[in-house]
Design a protein around this motif. Structure first.
Motif, PDB file in Angstrom:
ATOM      1  N   GLY A  89      50.427  17.218 -20.822  1.00 45.59           N
ATOM      2  CA  GLY A  89      50.566  15.976 -20.071  1.00 45.59           C
ATOM      3  C   GLY A  89      49.249  15.275 -19.785  1.00 45.59           C
ATOM      4  O   GLY A  89      49.099  14.066 -20.060  1.00 45.59           O
ATOM      5  N   PRO A  90      48.230  15.955 -19.238  1.00 46.14           N
ATOM      6  CA  PRO A  90      46.947  15.262 -18.964  1.00 46.14           C
ATOM      7  C   PRO A  90      46.289  14.682 -20.210  1.00 46.14           C
ATOM      8  O   PRO A  90      45.793  13.543 -20.191  1.00 46.14           O
ATOM      9  CB  PRO A  90      46.091  16.373 -18.343  1.00 46.14           C
ATOM     10  N   ALA A  91      46.311  15.448 -21.308  1.00 45.90           N
ATOM     11  CA  ALA A  91      45.710  14.921 -22.550  1.00 45.90           C
ATOM     12  C   ALA A  91      46.474  13.713 -23.054  1.00 45.90           C
ATOM     13  O   ALA A  91      45.874  12.717 -23.510  1.00 45.90           O
ATOM     14  CB  ALA A  91      45.689  16.018 -23.609  1.00 45.90           C
ATOM     15  N   ALA A  92      47.815  13.744 -22.965  1.00 42.07           N
ATOM     16  CA  ALA A  92      48.612  12.602 -23.407  1.00 42.07           C
ATOM     17  C   ALA A  92      48.339  11.379 -22.545  1.00 42.07           C
ATOM     18  O   ALA A  92      48.255  10.244 -23.048  1.00 42.07           O
ATOM     19  CB  ALA A  92      50.108  12.963 -23.379  1.00 42.07           C
ATOM     20  N   LEU A  93      48.163  11.581 -21.234  1.00 40.25           N
ATOM     21  CA  LEU A  93      47.853  10.444 -20.352  1.00 40.25           C
ATOM     22  C   LEU A  93      46.479   9.864 -20.658  1.00 40.25           C
ATOM     23  O   LEU A  93      46.292   8.630 -20.630  1.00 40.25           O
ATOM     24  CB  LEU A  93      47.934  10.894 -18.893  1.00 40.25           C
ATOM     25  N   ARG A  94      45.503  10.698 -20.973  1.00 36.82           N
ATOM     26  CA  ARG A  94      44.177  10.182 -21.318  1.00 36.82           C
ATOM     27  C   ARG A  94      44.234   9.385 -22.623  1.00 36.82           C
ATOM     28  O   ARG A  94      43.618   8.314 -22.738  1.00 36.82           O
ATOM     29  CB  ARG A  94      43.187  11.348 -21.456  1.00 36.82           C
ATOM     30  N   ILE A  95      44.948   9.897 -23.612  1.00 41.11           N
ATOM     31  CA  ILE A  95      45.063   9.163 -24.883  1.00 41.11           C
ATOM     32  C   ILE A  95      45.757   7.828 -24.662  1.00 41.11           C
ATOM     33  O   ILE A  95      45.368   6.790 -25.221  1.00 41.11           O
ATOM     34  CB  ILE A  95      45.822  10.020 -25.904  1.00 41.11           C
ATOM     35  N   PHE A  96      46.776   7.830 -23.808  1.00 39.34           N
ATOM     36  CA  PHE A  96      47.484   6.578 -23.517  1.00 39.34           C
ATOM     37  C   PHE A  96      46.554   5.584 -22.819  1.00 39.34           C
ATOM     38  O   PHE A  96      46.570   4.372 -23.128  1.00 39.34           O
ATOM     39  CB  PHE A  96      48.709   6.888 -22.645  1.00 39.34           C
ATOM     40  N   ASP A  97      45.734   6.065 -21.879  1.00 34.81           N
ATOM     41  CA  ASP A  97      44.780   5.179 -21.203  1.00 34.81           C
ATOM     42  C   ASP A  97      43.750   4.608 -22.185  1.00 34.81           C
ATOM     43  O   ASP A  97      43.347   3.444 -22.092  1.00 34.81           O
ATOM     44  CB  ASP A  97      44.073   5.925 -20.085  1.00 34.81           C
ATOM     45  N   GLN A  98      43.319   5.430 -23.130  1.00 34.51           N
ATOM     46  CA  GLN A  98      42.359   4.937 -24.139  1.00 34.51           C
ATOM     47  C   GLN A  98      42.963   3.834 -24.978  1.00 34.51           C
ATOM     48  O   GLN A  98      42.324   2.800 -25.253  1.00 34.51           O
ATOM     49  CB  GLN A  98      41.922   6.109 -25.037  1.00 34.51           C
ATOM     50  N   PHE A  99      44.236   4.015 -25.399  1.00 35.67           N
ATOM     51  CA  PHE A  99      44.881   2.964 -26.170  1.00 35.67           C
ATOM     52  C   PHE A  99      45.058   1.700 -25.342  1.00 35.67           C
ATOM     53  O   PHE A  99      44.889   0.574 -25.858  1.00 35.67           O
ATOM     54  CB  PHE A  99      46.229   3.450 -26.677  1.00 35.67           C
ATOM     55  N   VAL A 100      45.341   1.837 -24.069  1.00 35.80           N
ATOM     56  CA  VAL A 100      45.534   0.660 -23.211  1.00 35.80           C
ATOM     57  C   VAL A 100      44.200  -0.068 -23.037  1.00 35.80           C
ATOM     58  O   VAL A 100      44.126  -1.309 -23.081  1.00 35.80           O
ATOM     59  CB  VAL A 100      46.126   1.070 -21.856  1.00 35.80           C
TER      60      VAL A 100
END
Length: 323
Positions: free
Chosen positions: A309-320
């Motif tokens: 979950g934390p890694a997926a949230l960081r990747i999502f923030d990077q894309f945003v």
């Protein structure tokens, strides 16, 4: 729109009264189940009554006994319908005895329930599903529900007796190893078979009253019945377990050929302890297979969420942020 019933009652009033009765019954049931009782005095009293009945049947001449007055109306209905003249009466009595119901009126109450419960459940189903329109079922659905109520009432006594017998036999099976060890101790102390069964029945009274009933009844029948083998066979019929059948065979062999009782019981106790150990090992071996499905459904998804979950949230923030 409410449906008008006799005496000014409506469907809402009937449902409210039914809900109130159900709530009161649930409270009484919980209160009754939480009360701690000592079943040993009542069971000893029942065994004493059985002793007097066996003694009266042997000492006194056989004669016709008057019908009991408590449930004579049930007995009269059952006799008029000729329900006790079938060939399955002995089997029904044996099933009731295995469930712990050995009174004279047990078979009468069972047969009376088999006759009346389908009618009562059918009438209740017609009242609820067709008269009051419960659940707003169509006519075919209401008729099917009423028919299902009749079938449920027809099979309810049989299901109740079968479940009670299974629970009782399982309780006796769990208490047999300790009872066998006590039998070995009593036999090595020089007690006879009757005294051994009576002593063991008194010792296991607190932990397993069901086994106390069976051993106490077997001890009484050994004392009063002219055929001792028949008394032992009765114990095997009332408790359909392989361990009890082996015990009865050993006791019959001891009575017939005079073999040492303590040695035979010691071998049976060792086999029963080994069987209990094997059963425990079998359950332990099945545990990984049983826990596989709960682990996949309830443990792995939260674990994946916590780890990924934390890694997926960081990747999502990077894309945003890049967009």
């Amino acid at each position: 729109m409410t449906t008008e019933l006799p005496f000014g009652f409506t469907a809402t009033d009937v449902i409210s009264v039914t809900a109130a009765v159900s709530a009161i019954s649930m409270v009484l049931l919980v209160w009754y189940s939480l009360i701690e009782r000592d079943p040993l005095p009542s069971r000893l009293k029942a065994l004493e009554a059985r002793r007097k009945a066996l003694k009266a049947g042997i000492v006194r001449p056989t004669r016709r006994k008057p019908l009991p007055t408590g449930r004579s109306w049930m007995r009269e209905i059952v006799q008029r319908l000729k329900l006790m003249k079938g060939q399955s009466t002995a089997k029904l009595s044996l099933n009731l005895a295995r469930a712990g119901y050995r009174s004279r009126d047990a078979l009468v109450i069972y047969l009376f329930a088999k006759v009346t419960l389908p009618l009562v459940c059918g009438a209740l189903g017609l009242l609820l599903f067709q008269g009051l329109g419960l659940f707003d079922l169509p006519k075919l659905g209401a008729l099917s529900a009423s028919l299902a109520s009749v079938i449920l009432g027809a099979f309810a006594p049989e299901i109740f007796v079968k479940n009670a017998a299974q629970k009782r036999i399982e309780t006796i099976r769990k208490a047999l190893p300790d009872a066998f060890d006590l039998m070995v101790i009593c036999a090595e102390a020089g007690l006879s078979l009757d005294a051994t069964l009576d002593r063991v029945a008194r010792e296991v009274g607190r932990s397993c009253p069901e086994l106390t009933d069976e051993l106490g009844l077997a001890s009484l029948e050994l004392s009063f019945l002219p055929d001792r083998h028949k008394a032992l066979e009765g114990l095997a019929e009332r408790v359909p377990l392989s361990q009890v059948r082996a015990l009865v065979s050993t006791l019959v062999q001891t009575e017939r050929y005079g073999t040492p009782l303590a040695d035979s019981l010691r071998v049976l106790a060792a086999e029963l302890r080994h069987e209990r150990l094997m059963r425990a090992e079998e359950r332990a071996a099945r545990l990984p297979a049983i826990m596989t499905v709960p682990m996949i459904l309830f443990i792995l998804p939260p674990l994946f969420i916590v780890l990924i979950g934390p890694a997926a949230l960081r990747i999502f923030d990077q894309f945003v942020s890049m967009s």
